[in-house]
Write an enzyme that holds these catalytic residues in place. Structure first.
Site: not given
Length: 716
Positions: A241, A266, A387
């Site tokens: 992704k 992240e 997610q």
């Protein structure tokens, strides 16, 4: 006579009445100074509007009643505006008559004061310029008002600092939007601009009208990422992704010069830049990490990285970013750099409001709606990564993601409690109603059940279904990604196991099963059957006292009854349904307190899935074609366009995606399978070994009802 100037209001005034007024409009006070105003110009502009009909048209869209400082002038402007909107003549007599109809003629000083305004006018030649000065003074007063409200709220100890920041910035942005709007344009300019746009599209073979992705086949379908759209890019961990949206950002910024903002919750900004350098130069990422470059690679690095360094790409790696901070950062980037697209990696790592009280599912819904709001406010596309649940991998076949994977589903025989009638009704019967908008029961933040409106019910197709049974015999059948209310907040079924406590409605118009159960347990004290299988409210209150937890104390006195899960059984595929509950986003079904469908899919204008078949060990597709290096971009929802699947090439060593049409259809030249780097998800690891892409041995899909939760999601 003209109205005398407003008295200067003192911040030291001690009268009770003034103090009350100050509390309501704190902005009226500012260090004993008269607020910015242009009284003389207000008189000239109003007088000119009553003398020259053309003057009305020149300033009517520049000013509004609040733009005038003097109250009497506000009333007179309102009267002029009413006459203009009704296409009636605007002069002294008609304005006086309109004021008389409105009952405000005496308030403004009578006909004499209205007439006197025209005596101040020497010429209306500069009336537009004068009107803009009046507007600027109004903007200054609004800035003072907003600033003083912020100061006042900042002294309140109960004020949430992030909410205050968001409110302050929203108010400032609102002042800009409301007072610095674009004016009208004539057809000559509009037609010329339209022709110019058509010519630009004609010259562009792809016919792009939005922000280009750089992927030819994808842009043919979407015409680029469209303004104000919220795009959800969803996939399982390991699909790439981050690599995909980084390729999108690079293509838009480097190849097309579009300013792009990337918020990475992240990975650090340097990690992302290293990936961009690897993708730009073709140098494998692991070599860049080690600095082990050959001479020709150093040359490649120094020559190609220059174009990347000049790209209008802005990366923010603030961890645990909340929605207020995001909105503020996006507004500033829009004002300072005119960003044209926002990318967020990823949705589940963001935090929402500070008052969510552990309701993570509701918090995600709030974040999703806020992202759509940001897209509309700034008029830019927002791409948010999300997610997918591991429920995708419990399916048989190719495990290709579907739109239903974003939905939380129940079966048709699920009973919904209707408080207005005190009855239960099956979901598959409720969906037959011609109109929705009926009440159900939902849990509020104070852990009390209250009425909430069901706005919609729809079919979500067939899904793998699991039955949850409690120790007292209550059962419900849902999909694995359906959240249940637990002592630790909302948890998806896939995160639960036997022995976990789930919340049920403590008191309803009980079914015969619950009446029998209540008769059996009789009491709630320790040592009773209730304490053996469930948590008594008395015991919970005692625990709350020991640990000094207000939340536990509230739960102890709540409408929730806690029961242990006895077993979780895989049922198989069944038709499923979804509900949308306004506000609280949960409902009572079969006496369980469960969450309604997340707002992610509902808020999105586009939902795109990323799928790489080789991740699951597939070498060929159904037609026998090799799938080495193949990545599918599945457009599962497209509010303003077609649905389709686009094939791209995934280059693992550089963590980037490329157009598939650069190669022939035989896929020759793709990176060999043994050179593809595939990162597995910890959630799929099996302690006893075996295929990590299959459910663990004790998973319900394999006939056991053991612990479904087998590790946390590790995003790629």
């Amino acid at each position: 006579m003209a109205e005398s100037p407003r008295p200067i209001k003192s911040i030291h005034t001690s009268s009770r009445k003034t103090a009350a007024n100050r509390k309501q409009d704190f902005s009226a006070l500012q260090f004993d100074k008269l607020q910015p105003q242009a009284r003389d110009l207000e008189e000239v502009v109003l007088g000119g509007m009553m003398l020259n009909k053309d003057a009305v048209a020149e300033v009517i869209d520049i000013l509004k009643a609040e733009s005038f400082y003097v109250d009497a002038h506000q009333r007179i402007f309102e009267a002029i505006h009413q006459l203009f909107s009704k296409s009636e003549p605007v002069d002294i007599l008609t304005v006086v008559e309109q004021l008389r109809k409105d009952g405000t003629l005496d308030e403004v000083g009578g006909p004499f004061y209205v007439t006197q305004l025209t005596n101040r006018v020497g010429s209306t030649a500069n009336i537009e310029y004068h009107a803009r000065i009046i507007s600027e003074k109004y903007i200054l007063r609004e800035l003072i008002k907003t600033s003083n409200v912020v100061i006042k709220d900042a002294y309140e100890e109960t004020t949430d600092v992030f909410e205050l920041l968001d409110k302050a910035e929203q108010n400032l942005f609102s002042i800009t939007e409301q007072n610095l709007r674009r004016s009208y344009d004539n057809m000559t300019n509009l037609v010329a601009q339209a022709i110019k746009n058509i010519e630009a599209i004609k010259d562009n073979e792809e016919g792009l009208v939005g922000i280009p992705s750089g992927f030819t086949a994808l842009d043919r379908i979407t015409s680029g990422w469209q303004k104000s759209d919220l795009v959800i890019m969803a996939a399982r961990p390991g699909m790439g992704k981050t690599a995909f949206v980084l390729s999108v950002a690079r293509n838009a910024a480097v190849d097309f010069g579009r300013p792009i903002a990337v918020f990475s919750l992240e990975m650090s900004n340097l990690q992302l830049v290293n990936r961009l350098i690897s993708a730009e130069t073709g140098i494998p990422g692991d070599k860049l990490k080690r600095g082990d470059l050959q001479r020709h690679e150093w040359v490649e690095l120094t020559t190609k990285v220059e174009k990347l360094s000049e790209a209008p790409l802005f990366i923010d790696d603030t961890p645990a970013l909340n929605i207020f901070e995001l909105r503020a950062k996006c507004r500033r980037l829009k004002m300072q750099h005119d960003i044209q697209m926002i990318i967020i990696d990823y949705l589940q790592l963001m935090s929402g409001t500070s008052d969510s009280k552990g309701n993570r599912e509701q918090e995600i819904s709030t974040i999703s709606r806020s992202l759509k709001s940001i897209a509309k406010e700034l008029n830019v596309p927002v791409i948010a990564l999300s997610q997918l649940s591991r429920a995708v991998e419990t399916r048989g076949g190719d495990k290709r993601p579907q739109l239903s994977d974003l939905r939380e589903c129940v079966t048709g025989d699920t009973l919904i409690y209707l408080p207005d009638t005190g009855t239960y009704e099956r979901v598959d019967e409720l969906i037959k109603r011609e109109k929705f908008g009926f009440n159900i029961l939902a849990l509020n933040p104070e852990y009390r059940l209250e009425k909430a409106m069901c706005l919609d019910i729809w079919e979500t197709g067939e899904k793998e279904i699991y039955e949850v049974e409690t120790t007292s015999g209550f059962t419900i059948k849902t999909s694995l990604n359906h959240p249940f209310y637990t002592i630790d907040g909302w948890k998806k079924l896939e995160e639960l196991q036997e022995g976990d406590f789930v919340g049920l409605a403590r008191s309803l118009a009980a079914s015969s099963k619950e009446q029998s159960f209540q008769t059996t347990i009789n009491t709630n004290h320790c040592g009773s059957p209730l304490s053996q299988s469930n948590i008594s409210h008395n015991k919970l209150e005692q625990v709350a006292e020991v640990v000094s937890s207000k939340q536990l104390k509230d739960i102890a006195h709540s409408d929730i009854k806690w029961e242990k899960i006895k077993r979780i059984t895989h049922i198989g595929k069944a038709p499923t349904y979804d509900l949308y509950i306004d506000g609280l986003h949960n409902f009572v079904a079969n006496n369980f307190i469960i969450h309604n469908s997340g707002a992610i899919e509902q808020d999105a204008d586009m939902v795109i899935f990323l799928y790489r078949p080789e991740y699951y060990g597939f070498d060929h597709d159904d037609d026998g074609n090799p799938v080495k290096g193949l990545a599918e971009v599945i457009i599962a929802k497209h509010r303003n366009g077609a649905l389709d699947t686009v094939n791209l090439r995934f280059v693992a060593q550089n963590a980037k995606f490329e157009n598939m049409d650069l190669l022939d259809t035989s896929f020759e030249g793709l990176t060999p399978l043994n050179e593809i780097i595939t990162v597995g998800s910890k959630m799929n690891e099996n302690e006893k070994g075996g295929n990590p892409n299959l459910p663990p041995n004790n998973h319900p899909i394999n006939g056991n009802s053991g612990n479904i939760n087998n590790g946390d999601d590790v995003p790629f």
